[in-house]
Design a protein around this motif. Structure first.
Motif, PDB file in Angstrom:
ATOM      1  N   GLY A 129       3.597   9.025   0.147  1.00 38.77           N
ATOM      2  CA  GLY A 129       2.713   9.593  -0.846  1.00 38.77           C
ATOM      3  C   GLY A 129       1.652  10.149  -0.354  1.00 38.77           C
ATOM      4  N   GLY A 130       1.457  10.128   1.001  1.00 36.98           N
ATOM      5  CA  GLY A 130       0.344  10.949   1.597  1.00 36.98           C
ATOM      6  C   GLY A 130       0.507  12.143   1.450  1.00 36.98           C
ATOM      7  N   PRO A 131      -0.909  13.081   1.497  1.00 38.99           N
ATOM      8  CA  PRO A 131      -0.802  14.491   1.499  1.00 38.99           C
ATOM      9  C   PRO A 131      -0.855  15.159   2.890  1.00 38.99           C
ATOM     10  N   ALA A 141       0.867  -1.091   0.043  1.00 38.90           N
ATOM     11  CA  ALA A 141       0.080  -0.068   0.126  1.00 38.90           C
ATOM     12  C   ALA A 141       0.879   1.138   0.010  1.00 38.90           C
ATOM     13  N   CYS A 142       0.370   2.318  -0.624  1.00 36.53           N
ATOM     14  CA  CYS A 142       0.835   3.738  -0.753  1.00 36.53           C
ATOM     15  C   CYS A 142      -0.231   4.522  -0.626  1.00 36.53           C
ATOM     16  N   SER A 143      -0.134   5.776  -0.495  1.00 31.49           N
ATOM     17  CA  SER A 143      -0.627   6.842  -0.503  1.00 31.49           C
ATOM     18  C   SER A 143      -0.578   7.897  -1.682  1.00 31.49           C
ATOM     19  N   GLY A 144      -1.669   8.590  -2.123  1.00 30.76           N
ATOM     20  CA  GLY A 144      -1.511   9.808  -2.760  1.00 30.76           C
ATOM     21  C   GLY A 144      -2.737  10.861  -2.760  1.00 30.76           C
ATOM     22  N   VAL A 145      -2.758  11.754  -3.639  1.00 30.18           N
ATOM     23  CA  VAL A 145      -3.759  12.563  -3.705  1.00 30.18           C
ATOM     24  C   VAL A 145      -3.868  13.044  -5.172  1.00 30.18           C
ATOM     25  N   ARG A 191     -10.352  30.892   3.435  1.00 35.06           N
ATOM     26  CA  ARG A 191     -11.003  31.873   2.193  1.00 35.06           C
ATOM     27  C   ARG A 191     -12.449  31.645   2.397  1.00 35.06           C
ATOM     28  N   THR A 192     -12.795  30.710   1.760  1.00 37.11           N
ATOM     29  CA  THR A 192     -14.460  30.554   1.806  1.00 37.11           C
ATOM     30  C   THR A 192     -14.776  29.287   1.757  1.00 37.11           C
ATOM     31  N   SER A 193     -16.236  29.257   2.308  1.00 38.97           N
ATOM     32  CA  SER A 193     -16.605  28.039   2.739  1.00 38.97           C
ATOM     33  C   SER A 193     -16.854  27.078   1.386  1.00 38.97           C
ATOM     34  N   THR A 194     -16.986  27.831   0.373  1.00 37.74           N
ATOM     35  CA  THR A 194     -17.331  27.087  -0.981  1.00 37.74           C
ATOM     36  C   THR A 194     -16.203  26.670  -1.566  1.00 37.74           C
ATOM     37  N   SER A 195     -14.975  27.119  -1.455  1.00 38.52           N
ATOM     38  CA  SER A 195     -13.923  26.582  -2.209  1.00 38.52           C
ATOM     39  C   SER A 195     -13.561  25.232  -1.434  1.00 38.52           C
ATOM     40  N   SER A 196     -12.759  24.640  -2.390  1.00 35.42           N
ATOM     41  CA  SER A 196     -12.073  23.244  -1.812  1.00 35.42           C
ATOM     42  C   SER A 196     -11.373  23.589  -0.582  1.00 35.42           C
ATOM     43  N   ASN A 197     -11.400  22.776   0.505  1.00 37.66           N
ATOM     44  CA  ASN A 197     -10.588  22.540   1.580  1.00 37.66           C
ATOM     45  C   ASN A 197      -9.384  21.625   1.426  1.00 37.66           C
ATOM     46  N   THR A 198      -9.336  21.146   0.088  1.00 38.80           N
ATOM     47  CA  THR A 198      -7.978  20.233  -0.338  1.00 38.80           C
ATOM     48  C   THR A 198      -6.595  21.109  -0.723  1.00 38.80           C
ATOM     49  N   GLN A 199      -6.151  21.914   0.374  1.00 40.70           N
ATOM     50  CA  GLN A 199      -4.818  22.546  -0.123  1.00 40.70           C
ATOM     51  C   GLN A 199      -3.745  21.751   0.274  1.00 40.70           C
ATOM     52  N   LEU A 200      -2.960  21.543  -0.694  1.00 38.90           N
ATOM     53  CA  LEU A 200      -1.673  20.623  -0.620  1.00 38.90           C
ATOM     54  C   LEU A 200      -0.503  21.284  -0.362  1.00 38.90           C
ATOM     55  N   LEU A 201       0.055  20.919   0.802  1.00 39.42           N
ATOM     56  CA  LEU A 201       1.174  21.418   1.229  1.00 39.42           C
ATOM     57  C   LEU A 201       2.581  20.862   0.960  1.00 39.42           C
ATOM     58  N   GLY A 202       2.390  19.280   1.041  1.00 37.40           N
ATOM     59  CA  GLY A 202       3.571  18.373   0.748  1.00 37.40           C
ATOM     60  C   GLY A 202       3.132  17.054   0.491  1.00 37.40           C
ATOM     61  N   ILE A 203       3.946  16.203  -0.061  1.00 36.29           N
ATOM     62  CA  ILE A 203       3.703  14.743  -0.224  1.00 36.29           C
ATOM     63  C   ILE A 203       4.840  14.055   0.738  1.00 36.29           C
ATOM     64  N   LEU A 204       4.370  13.028   1.580  1.00 37.40           N
ATOM     65  CA  LEU A 204       5.169  12.241   2.426  1.00 37.40           C
ATOM     66  C   LEU A 204       6.130  11.542   1.873  1.00 37.40           C
ATOM     67  N   SER A 205       7.681  11.685   2.192  1.00 36.80           N
ATOM     68  CA  SER A 205       8.484  10.795   1.433  1.00 36.80           C
ATOM     69  C   SER A 205       9.367  10.051   2.512  1.00 36.80           C
ATOM     70  N   SER A 206       9.469  10.279   3.671  1.00 34.90           N
ATOM     71  CA  SER A 206      10.092   9.238   4.532  1.00 34.90           C
ATOM     72  C   SER A 206      10.146   9.682   5.746  1.00 34.90           C
TER      73      SER A 206
END
Length: 259
Positions: free
Chosen positions: A200-202, A42-46, A209-224
């Motif tokens: 690979g997890g986010p 298993a691994c993860s992704g976004v 900002r707004t309740s209508t915008s996506s709250n999926t804001q990506l800061l990084g991808i797990l490496s180790s």
């Protein structure tokens, strides 16, 4: 050490999994002579686009070196749920595939960089309810964030405990800016941590900002992360630093990202 799962993380519902844009990478091990054949790696992704998933390159390289195969992506909080949507992988691109030997570069902090990002193209569109992540520039205002991953839930290498999506809170312990290739974190709860399968997890921050915008804001991808998994520090790749890779890779996959 490459990582896979979340230790002492919060349970995640299918609805939260969809809001987070997190997906599970199903890695078939049937051709691996030294692996169990009754379960996948298993691994993860976004999700970065309707057919694009961002993960860690070692999620591909390590299993392939043993005869494994990245076969599909699962959309659900439990990757073994037979009712969850599962989409086959069509192709993928590594930094080296688009002429970017990122490991030979230096970032602002002169870190030793890794080529640990992988952009994956799916054979069909992701479910409509799955959020597509927006990449944000790391700044100190995002020093606390959530990590989502399908990795091990126990610090025991003899047990298979991957496959269920969990969430933990982490805090950055190194600089957060666009000129740094990676950043380091530690868990707010020392009894939690990242582990095998969380790779690979986010790292996600919540939109204010707004309740209508996506709250999926990506800061990084797990490496180790360090070992043992409990209380481990983690290293995340900074997608903003790798913008040129994402542009070239998405164009090569005929799914260009507007970055």
């Amino acid at each position: 050490s490459p990582v896979s799962a979340v230790i002492n993380g919060a349970s995640v519902s299918n609805a939260e999994a969809a809001r987070s844009g997190t997906v599970a990478l199903w890695i078939d091990l049937n051709e691996c002579e030294v692996c169990r054949h009754d379960v996948p790696a298993a691994c993860s992704g976004v999700l970065l686009g309707p057919r694009l998933v961002l993960s860690a390159q070692h999620c591909l390289d390590i299993p392939e070196s043993l005869g494994g195969h990245l076969s599909r992506v699962v959309f659900g909080s439990d990757m073994f749920d037979t009712t969850a949507t599962s989409i086959d992988v069509l192709s993928y691109v590594k930094p080296a595939d688009v002429g970017l030997d990122i490991s030979s570069s230096n970032d602002k902090n002169n870190n030793s960089l890794q080529n640990d990002l992988l952009l994956i193209k799916l054979k069909s569109d992701a479910p409509k309810n799955w959020n597509i992540a927006t990449i944000v520039t790391p700044t100190e205002q995002y020093s606390r964030f959530n990590l989502y991953g399908y990795g091990d839930t126990r610090d025991d290498s003899d047990d298979y405990t991957s496959g269920t999506l969990r969430r933990i809170q982490l805090v950055a312990i190194s600089a957060l800016d666009k000129q740094t290739s990676s950043f380091y974190s530690m868990p707010l709860n020392k009894n939690s941590g990242t582990c095998n399968g969380d790779s690979g997890g986010p790292a996600l921050v919540t939109s204010t900002r707004t309740s209508t915008s996506s709250n999926t804001q990506l800061l990084g991808i797990l490496s180790s992360n360090t070992m043992p998994c409990t209380g481990s520090n983690a290293i995340f790749m900074n997608p903003v630093f790798f913008t040129e890779f994402l542009r070239r890779a998405s164009a090569k996959l005929n799914e260009p990202l507007d970055l």
